[in-house]
Design an enzyme around this catalytic site. Structure first.
Site, short mmCIF file in Angstrom:
data_model
loop_
_atom_site.label_atom_id
_atom_site.label_comp_id
_atom_site.label_asym_id
_atom_site.label_seq_id
_atom_site.Cartn_x
_atom_site.Cartn_y
_atom_site.Cartn_z
N ARG A 159 0.81 -1.16 0.08
CA ARG A 159 0.02 -0.16 0.03
C ARG A 159 1.09 1.21 0.28
NH1 ARG A 159 -3.87 2.20 5.13
NH2 ARG A 159 -2.08 3.39 5.58
N TYR A 199 -3.18 11.30 6.45
CA TYR A 199 -3.54 10.01 7.01
C TYR A 199 -2.17 8.90 6.24
CZ TYR A 199 -5.02 5.12 6.82
OH TYR A 199 -4.92 3.88 7.04
N ASP A 249 -4.92 3.77 -0.06
CA ASP A 249 -6.20 3.88 1.05
C ASP A 249 -6.74 5.38 1.05
OD1 ASP A 249 -8.23 3.84 3.11
OD2 ASP A 249 -6.90 2.68 4.53
N HIS A 278 -9.40 6.29 2.69
CA HIS A 278 -9.80 6.47 4.05
C HIS A 278 -11.19 7.26 4.04
CE1 HIS A 278 -8.91 6.26 8.58
NE2 HIS A 278 -8.50 5.28 8.01
N GLU A 287 -9.08 1.50 -1.70
CA GLU A 287 -9.74 1.35 -0.51
C GLU A 287 -10.54 2.49 0.14
OE1 GLU A 287 -6.90 -0.52 2.36
OE2 GLU A 287 -8.21 0.25 4.12
N GLU A 304 -13.66 -2.00 6.40
CA GLU A 304 -13.00 -2.43 7.57
C GLU A 304 -13.79 -1.81 8.87
OE1 GLU A 304 -9.39 -0.02 6.57
OE2 GLU A 304 -9.89 1.54 8.14
N ARG A 357 -13.40 -5.94 3.33
CA ARG A 357 -12.25 -6.05 4.41
C ARG A 357 -12.62 -6.11 5.75
NH1 ARG A 357 -7.76 -3.99 4.16
NH2 ARG A 357 -8.05 -2.17 5.49
N GLU A 379 -4.02 -7.52 5.05
CA GLU A 379 -3.29 -6.36 5.51
C GLU A 379 -2.27 -6.63 6.73
OE1 GLU A 379 -5.42 -3.18 7.16
OE2 GLU A 379 -4.05 -1.65 6.71
N TRP A 393 -12.53 11.47 9.00
CA TRP A 393 -11.22 10.78 9.06
C TRP A 393 -11.00 9.56 8.60
CZ3 TRP A 393 -8.12 7.26 11.31
CH2 TRP A 393 -6.67 7.40 11.22
#
Ligand code: EZ4
Ligand code: CO
Length: 406
Positions: free
Chosen positions: A147, A159, A214, A216, A240, A266, A287, A343, A406
């Site tokens: 990643r 991030y 990612d 996020h 992601e 996630e 995920r 991951e 976030w």
């Protein structure tokens, strides 16, 4: 066989972890991860104050029945706190079942389906060049997928960047305080920068390494569609969390506009959070992982649903998921037919010492150990050396002060 004790251990060997430890009248014990980053004590209380008394006296081998007892029996279903608490109990019961059977848990899930669990590492850098170098280091260390995140010019923090983040060490830790740090976010700066990052990574590292990124949860569906299209020439393995996960029909728009593969989940805690995304084939990788999606029992149901629709697993494995979760995830990853990628961020040496485990990294893969159960434990004496410390994830604001994702 009866459950005699349900203990909840909160320890902070660098960051907070919540561990459920279940003891039986035959002396067999099992462990489960119940860590919810930034909300640890809510889960610890759920377990200690609500579930422990309900579990004492039950047959620990009735894993599925216990799962439904806790899920249906609460009346208030789903949600990260509830599902993380259930996950901790469920994982500990699978550990016990494996020890009683004398088999590693992956054998109870159907047996070995692959030689090892291919993982991806986290490369990052303050500049594009530094991120490329970091990614190259991971590949040199044998990783087959990486990643890549880099700082966004003009923003003070980004991030995934910060702390030490090279291959062989663990990456950033969240703010060490009850009150979150506040970051500033700028979508235009991010959208302008990210295709340049991947252009450089592909130019320097060639067409073959598997690359991930990612977002996020920070884009609208249309912004994500733009990014996905612009990244198409660089052939990501996945993009992601392109949009906040609660905006599920936004994925339809995204899917119609780009062939860049999409991963999400996630933050999902149940099969109902991903059912639409899976059934409509709006994502390529799901995920969800053991600790936040109801344990091995429920994660297996999610992955079985995903298998029907050609969606592969891509379980979350950041360092706020303890080695107990990672071990459990590796047993699932080893056994399921539709494994995709796992991951992996290395835990600190202090964390590894608190949670002795038998999994190991070799040639870009993690390998489960062969001992009965999960092959991971908690060292209670060492855990006691690291008391809980208030800690939070950061929050994001736009440049004008508006609260953002976030
Ligand atoms: O921000 O685990 O893909 N990994 C991630 C993580 C999450 C943290 C939240 O606790 O998105 O870094
Ligand atoms: Co993520």
């Amino acid at each position: 066989m009866r459950i005699t004790d349900v203990d909840v251990v909160v320890t902070c060997p660098g960051r907070n972890f919540v561990t459920v430890r279940i003891t039986t009248d035959e002396g067999v014990t099992g462990v489960g991860d119940a860590t919810l980053n930034g909300r640890e004590l809510a889960v610890a209380s759920y377990l200690r104050d609500h579930l422990a008394a309900q579990l004492v006296g039950r047959d620990p081998l009735r894993t599925d029945d216990t799962w439904h007892y806790l899920y249906r029996g609460a009346y208030w279903r789903r949600g990260p706190v509830t599902m993380t608490a259930i996950a901790g109990v469920d994982t500990a019961l699978w550990d016990i079942k494996g020890k009683v059977a004398g088999l590693p848990v992956y054998q109870l899930l159907g047996g070995r389906a692959r030689d090892g669990v291919t993982v991806y590492g986290h490369a990052s850098g303050d500049t594009v060049e530094a991120a490329v170098e970091d990614a190259a280091r991971f590949l040199d260390e044998g990783y087959r997928a990486v990643r890549v995140q880099s700082a966004i010019p003009g923003l003070e923090s980004t991030y995934g960047i910060g702390g030490v983040s090279t291959a062989g060490t663990h990456a950033y830790e969240p703010a060490d305080a009850a009150v979150p740090t506040e970051n500033v976010w700028d979508t235009e700066a991010y959208l302008d920068h990210t295709p340049r990052l991947f252009e450089a990574v592909r130019r320097e590292l060639g067409p073959l390494p598997r690359l991930l990124h990612d977002v996020h949860h920070r884009l609208t569906p249309n912004e994500a569609a733009r990014l996905g299209k612009e990244l198409e020439p660089f052939h990501l393995t996945w993009l992601e969390d392109p949009v906040p996960a609660e905006l599920q029909d936004g994925y339809r728009h995204l899917r119609q506009h780009t062939t860049t593969p999409i991963a999400t989940g996630e933050v999902f805690s149940s099969i109902y959070d991903c059912e639409l995304l899976i059934r409509e084939r709006l994502i390529d990788y799901i995920r969800t992982t053991v600790v936040h999606a109801g344990g091995i029992t429920h994660l297996r149901r999610i992955f079985d649903l995903a298998a029907l629709y050609d969606v592969r697993s891509g379980s979350h494995g950041a360092t706020d998921l303890s080695p107990v979760c990672l071990a459990a995830a590796l047993h699932v990853d080893t056994a399921i037919p539709n494994f995709g990628l796992q991951e992996y961020m290395q835990h600190t040496p202090e964390t590894d010492a608190v949670f002795p485990h038998s999994y190991h990294f070799e040639d870009g893969m993690l390998h489960v150990g062969e001992e009965p159960g999960l092959g991971v434990d908690i060292d209670l004496e060492k855990a006691a050396e690291y008391p809980y410390q208030p800690a939070s994830l950061p929050v994001n604001r736009l440049r004008d002060g508006t609260m953002f994702h976030w």
